[in-house]
Design a protein around this motif. Structure first.
Motif, PDB file in Angstrom:
ATOM      1  N   PHE A  38     -17.636 -14.854  -7.151  1.00  0.00           N
ATOM      2  CA  PHE A  38     -16.584 -15.668  -7.600  1.00  0.00           C
ATOM      3  C   PHE A  38     -15.338 -14.854  -7.199  1.00  0.00           C
ATOM      4  CE2 PHE A  38     -19.540 -18.123 -10.195  1.00  0.00           C
ATOM      5  CZ  PHE A  38     -19.598 -19.204  -9.490  1.00  0.00           C
ATOM      6  N   LEU A  39     -15.221 -14.459  -6.104  1.00  0.00           N
ATOM      7  CA  LEU A  39     -14.165 -13.788  -5.896  1.00  0.00           C
ATOM      8  C   LEU A  39     -12.592 -14.734  -5.814  1.00  0.00           C
ATOM      9  CD1 LEU A  39     -15.346 -10.708  -3.763  1.00  0.00           C
ATOM     10  CD2 LEU A  39     -14.429 -10.625  -6.140  1.00  0.00           C
ATOM     11  N   THR A  40     -12.196 -15.006  -6.879  1.00  0.00           N
ATOM     12  CA  THR A  40     -11.095 -16.001  -6.735  1.00  0.00           C
ATOM     13  C   THR A  40      -9.701 -15.437  -7.420  1.00  0.00           C
ATOM     14  OG1 THR A  40     -12.109 -16.946  -8.564  1.00  0.00           O
ATOM     15  CG2 THR A  40     -12.073 -18.175  -6.698  1.00  0.00           C
ATOM     16  N   LEU A  41      -8.952 -16.244  -7.584  1.00  0.00           N
ATOM     17  CA  LEU A  41      -7.541 -15.935  -7.914  1.00  0.00           C
ATOM     18  C   LEU A  41      -7.483 -14.708  -8.756  1.00  0.00           C
ATOM     19  CD1 LEU A  41      -6.341 -19.585  -8.558  1.00  0.00           C
ATOM     20  CD2 LEU A  41      -6.358 -18.415  -6.411  1.00  0.00           C
ATOM     21  N   GLY A  42      -7.977 -14.725  -9.698  1.00  0.00           N
ATOM     22  CA  GLY A  42      -7.818 -13.462 -10.567  1.00  0.00           C
ATOM     23  C   GLY A  42      -7.864 -12.242 -10.126  1.00  0.00           C
ATOM     24  N   VAL A  43      -8.790 -12.074  -9.170  1.00  0.00           N
ATOM     25  CA  VAL A  43      -8.938 -10.855  -8.349  1.00  0.00           C
ATOM     26  C   VAL A  43      -8.069 -10.621  -7.299  1.00  0.00           C
ATOM     27  CG1 VAL A  43     -10.874  -9.373  -7.492  1.00  0.00           C
ATOM     28  CG2 VAL A  43     -11.469 -11.260  -8.749  1.00  0.00           C
ATOM     29  N   LEU A  44      -7.100 -11.464  -6.726  1.00  0.00           N
ATOM     30  CA  LEU A  44      -6.006 -11.110  -5.975  1.00  0.00           C
ATOM     31  C   LEU A  44      -5.199 -10.027  -6.300  1.00  0.00           C
ATOM     32  CD1 LEU A  44      -5.696 -14.761  -4.779  1.00  0.00           C
ATOM     33  CD2 LEU A  44      -6.606 -12.762  -3.253  1.00  0.00           C
ATOM     34  N   PHE A  45      -5.012  -9.712  -7.461  1.00  0.00           N
ATOM     35  CA  PHE A  45      -4.212  -8.694  -7.846  1.00  0.00           C
ATOM     36  C   PHE A  45      -4.517  -7.502  -7.281  1.00  0.00           C
ATOM     37  CE2 PHE A  45      -2.997 -10.966 -11.574  1.00  0.00           C
ATOM     38  CZ  PHE A  45      -1.423 -10.845 -11.250  1.00  0.00           C
ATOM     39  N   GLN A  46      -5.802  -7.133  -7.017  1.00  0.00           N
ATOM     40  CA  GLN A  46      -6.327  -5.810  -6.561  1.00  0.00           C
ATOM     41  C   GLN A  46      -5.681  -5.707  -5.311  1.00  0.00           C
ATOM     42  OE1 GLN A  46     -10.522  -5.923  -6.470  1.00  0.00           O
ATOM     43  NE2 GLN A  46     -10.721  -4.663  -8.486  1.00  0.00           N
TER      44      GLN A  46
ATOM     45  N   VAL B 207       0.429 -15.965 -15.058  1.00  0.00           N
ATOM     46  CA  VAL B 207       0.979 -16.432 -13.514  1.00  0.00           C
ATOM     47  C   VAL B 207      -0.370 -16.697 -12.840  1.00  0.00           C
ATOM     48  CG1 VAL B 207       2.218 -16.056 -11.645  1.00  0.00           C
ATOM     49  CG2 VAL B 207       3.021 -15.268 -13.697  1.00  0.00           C
ATOM     50  N   ASN B 208      -1.405 -15.813 -12.991  1.00  0.00           N
ATOM     51  CA  ASN B 208      -2.507 -15.782 -12.152  1.00  0.00           C
ATOM     52  C   ASN B 208      -3.321 -17.360 -12.461  1.00  0.00           C
ATOM     53  OD1 ASN B 208      -4.481 -13.577 -11.137  1.00  0.00           O
ATOM     54  ND2 ASN B 208      -2.825 -14.345  -9.976  1.00  0.00           N
ATOM     55  N   LYS B 209      -3.424 -17.415 -13.923  1.00  0.00           N
ATOM     56  CA  LYS B 209      -4.138 -18.434 -14.532  1.00  0.00           C
ATOM     57  C   LYS B 209      -3.651 -19.745 -14.050  1.00  0.00           C
ATOM     58  CE  LYS B 209      -6.567 -17.083 -18.805  1.00  0.00           C
ATOM     59  NZ  LYS B 209      -6.319 -17.224 -20.239  1.00  0.00           N
ATOM     60  N   VAL B 210      -2.473 -19.861 -13.943  1.00  0.00           N
ATOM     61  CA  VAL B 210      -2.318 -21.367 -13.193  1.00  0.00           C
ATOM     62  C   VAL B 210      -2.258 -21.306 -11.865  1.00  0.00           C
ATOM     63  CG1 VAL B 210      -0.677 -21.713 -15.295  1.00  0.00           C
ATOM     64  CG2 VAL B 210       0.504 -20.606 -13.384  1.00  0.00           C
ATOM     65  N   GLY B 211      -2.786 -20.585 -11.052  1.00  0.00           N
ATOM     66  CA  GLY B 211      -3.320 -20.833  -9.620  1.00  0.00           C
ATOM     67  C   GLY B 211      -2.196 -20.058  -8.632  1.00  0.00           C
ATOM     68  N   LEU B 212      -1.581 -19.281  -9.320  1.00  0.00           N
ATOM     69  CA  LEU B 212      -0.349 -18.854  -8.568  1.00  0.00           C
ATOM     70  C   LEU B 212      -0.869 -17.167  -8.049  1.00  0.00           C
ATOM     71  CD1 LEU B 212       3.070 -20.007 -10.117  1.00  0.00           C
ATOM     72  CD2 LEU B 212       2.010 -20.737  -8.053  1.00  0.00           C
ATOM     73  N   VAL B 213      -0.297 -16.588  -6.814  1.00  0.00           N
ATOM     74  CA  VAL B 213      -0.403 -15.538  -6.556  1.00  0.00           C
ATOM     75  C   VAL B 213       0.584 -14.474  -6.851  1.00  0.00           C
ATOM     76  CG1 VAL B 213      -1.502 -14.008  -4.480  1.00  0.00           C
ATOM     77  CG2 VAL B 213      -2.178 -16.552  -4.968  1.00  0.00           C
ATOM     78  N   VAL B 214       0.342 -13.225  -7.084  1.00  0.00           N
ATOM     79  CA  VAL B 214       1.407 -12.301  -7.110  1.00  0.00           C
ATOM     80  C   VAL B 214       1.133 -10.998  -6.017  1.00  0.00           C
ATOM     81  CG1 VAL B 214       2.581 -10.608  -8.707  1.00  0.00           C
ATOM     82  CG2 VAL B 214       1.455 -12.581  -9.699  1.00  0.00           C
ATOM     83  N   ARG B 215       2.246 -10.753  -5.663  1.00  0.00           N
ATOM     84  CA  ARG B 215       2.108  -9.705  -4.309  1.00  0.00           C
ATOM     85  C   ARG B 215       3.236  -8.784  -4.760  1.00  0.00           C
ATOM     86  NH1 ARG B 215       1.063 -13.679  -1.403  1.00  0.00           N
ATOM     87  NH2 ARG B 215      -1.432 -13.647  -0.706  1.00  0.00           N
ATOM     88  N   GLY B 216       3.183  -7.562  -4.108  1.00  0.00           N
ATOM     89  CA  GLY B 216       4.402  -6.786  -4.241  1.00  0.00           C
ATOM     90  C   GLY B 216       5.598  -7.066  -3.021  1.00  0.00           C
ATOM     91  N   LEU B 217       6.660  -6.088  -3.273  1.00  0.00           N
ATOM     92  CA  LEU B 217       7.836  -6.324  -2.538  1.00  0.00           C
ATOM     93  C   LEU B 217       7.236  -6.309  -1.142  1.00  0.00           C
ATOM     94  CD1 LEU B 217      10.930  -6.025  -2.168  1.00  0.00           C
ATOM     95  CD2 LEU B 217      10.901  -3.533  -2.904  1.00  0.00           C
TER      96      LEU B 217
END
Ligand SMILES: [Zn+2]
Ligand SMILES: [Zn+2]
Lengths: 176, 362
Positions: A38-46, B207-217
């Motif tokens: 279940f590699l989903t949104l949460g893991v995209l931080f990695q 932010v992540n929990k509402v389905g958005l993605v975070v990346r760096g500069l």
């Protein structure tokens, strides 16, 4: 909060999924999330985790679920670009726009898993847009008509029938 | 590209002050910039990863023809069109550093192209992952405005191109993660106070929990550099463009208000510490003789906080943002038109930043 899977580690990954239109949330530790696929949104931080990994995670579990095909039986190929579904699963990219039609049966569930929907509701090109709009409204009217008939609201049904006729006429004057 | 156009292009590359980073726009003291990107493809033409060199050139030609007809008026300003194979590898890397093309677009340049508005606020990558990737950049939180311009240009391009579109699925893209609207909207935010207060991960998890993605500069793997984060939508199908943009704007506004709340507390209770940090950064940046890009970005964040608080007379957010561009390794080499070792770059970078700050009178 503890991980729902192992019950030991702290849950740091929270996965929201839409299943049959209902939203459910799973709380997992990073390891269990990775293991369960279940590699989903949460893991995209990695930092190492990209959208393409996400897609191959989806595709990976989908490919496993496919009955094993013998050699040389890759299923249908796209007549425009020559791709098979297996090629797509390997590359994570479709070959051309026609692929969406050729692999429709398998892409639609995939789209639902990625986006929670397989129905575009946004902008349409002007050339197809107007016709699409009318067709969508027509569908809606037919639904209303069926409801009116089953409710025995005959006056309303007659009214709806007239409007459907108008829309169908418009559509004929407005071919694709 | 020859003559006057080539000169203009070179000036764009050497320019360090992009209008979309000038600190203007809604919530400009926290929201650095907004970006709207649309993915579009041609019907029944293989996607770029399967295109032969010859066919890729045909797509390029077709797109350039159409873009030529859309013209200055459609784009809202004069534009340049160029095939990437006509651009030096260094120039391509500068385009990447300036966020005008993706790193992926800069590798293997055959059949690839770029359309660029002189002021850098509109760009089209041709034959990247999709046949067209149109992006509009705006300073501050200005997604609506960016969307209106992007959609308008999209409408005009559509008149000359047969877009791959399906009534049910929408715009068809090379990767199904972009299908539907083909829209990726993102906002770059500067969150130094949340970082100091150790609240970044809490906010970003939300932010992540509402389905958005975070990346760096500078994309994935650069999270937290300069305390800058890019927040973008993940889902492109099943929501209208307006919904996607409103949803993202709403979340960004919440993040910004959290950042401002913490900034106010910081300023009230630890004013001297904040000032100390800002002026130490100013001291280092305006005096150092050698500086790495990592150190420069770290100090940039402190200095920008100072400009956001109007602490340094004469120094605007726009002035500070230029330091970001001046610090990039390829940009430094571009200014001096020569290949430099890392050591030499650190020296030249310090020079550039020092001169820049002294030209602003600080
Ligand atoms: Zn676990
Ligand atoms: Zn195909």
């Amino acid at each position: 909060m503890l991980c729902e899977e192992c019950g030991k580690s702290q849950a740091t990954v929270h996965i929201e999924r839409i299943i049959n239109g209902r939203k459910t949330t799973m709380h997992l530790c990073r390891e269990c999330a990775q293991r369960s696929g279940f590699l989903t949104l949460g893991v995209l931080f990695q930092p190492s985790f990209s959208i393409n990994n996400l897609l191959s995670a989806f595709l990976g579990s989908q490919m496993e679920a496919l009955p094993s095909l013998g050699p040389g039986t890759e299923g249908p190929r796209c007549p425009v670009c020559g791709m098979s579904y297996r090629d797509f699963a390997r590359a994570g990219r479709l070959g051309c726009s026609r692929c969406y039609e050729v692999f429709e049966d398998r892409l639609e569930p995939l789209l639902r898993r990625i986006h929670g929907s397989d129905r575009h509701v946004g902008k349409a090109p002007a050339a197809t847009g107007e016709g699409a709009q009318i067709r969508r409204e027509l569908e809606e009217l037919k639904k209303q008509l069926a409801r009116a008939v089953s409710d025995e609201a005959y006056e309303k049904a007659a009214e709806l029938r007239d409007r459907i006729k108008q829309f169908e006429a418009k559509l004929r004057g407005n071919p694709e | 590209m020859k003559g006057k156009k080539a000169d203009i292009f070179q000036n764009i590359l050497r320019n360090s002050s992009s209008p979309w980073m000038d600190g203007s726009g809604n919530l400009g003291n926290v929201a650095i910039s907004s970006r709207v990107r649309l993915a579009r493809n041609l019907e029944d033409v293989p996607f770029p990863h399967l295109l032969s060199g010859k066919d890729a050139d045909l797509v390029l030609k077709k797109v350039f023809q159409t873009v030529g007809r859309v013209g200055e008026r459609g784009f809202g300003g004069p534009i340049i069109q160029t095939s990437l194979s006509d651009i030096s590898p260094l120039d391509c890397q500068v385009l990447v550093e300036k966020h005008l093309i993706s790193p992926q677009h800069a590798v293997s340049k055959t059949g690839k192209g770029l359309v660029l508005r002189y002021d850098e606020s509109v760009a089209i990558m041709v034959n990247e992952e999709d046949h067209l990737r149109l992006q509009v950049l705006r300073s501050g939180l200005e997604l609506d405005e960016a969307w209106v311009l992007a959609s308008g240009i999209d409408d005009l391009c559509e008149q000359g191109l047969d877009y791959a579109y399906d009534e049910q699925i929408g715009y068809l893209t090379s990767c199904p993660t972009n299908a539907g609207t083909g829209l990726r909207a993102s906002v770059m935010v500067h969150l130094p106070a949340l970082a100091v207060a150790n609240e970044i991960s809490r906010v970003l998890t939300a932010v992540n929990k509402v389905g958005l993605v975070v990346r760096g500069l500078y994309g994935e793997g650069t999270e937290g550099q300069g305390n800058v984060f890019q927040i973008s939508n993940q889902i492109t199908l099943g929501q209208t463009e307006k919904e996607i943009i409103e949803n993202l704007s709403l979340v960004v506004k919440q993040v910004v208000s959290e950042e401002i709340r913490v900034r106010e507390t910081l300023f009230k209770n630890h004013r001297i510490e904040v000032e100390d940090r800002v002026f130490r950064a100013l001291g280092l940046l305006s005096n150092a003789r050698k500086i790495t890009s990592d150190e420069a970005i770290k100090l940039w964040s402190d200095l920008r906080l100072g400009a956001e608080f109007h602490m340094i007379p004469g120094l605007t957010i726009s002035d500070v943002n230029e330091i970001l561009v001046l610090s990039r390794p390829n940009y430094v080499q571009k200014v001096f038109e020569t290949t430099l070792t890392a050591q030499e770059r650190d020296i030249r970078r310090a020079d550039l930043i020092r001169k820049h700050l002294s030209s602003k009178g600080v």
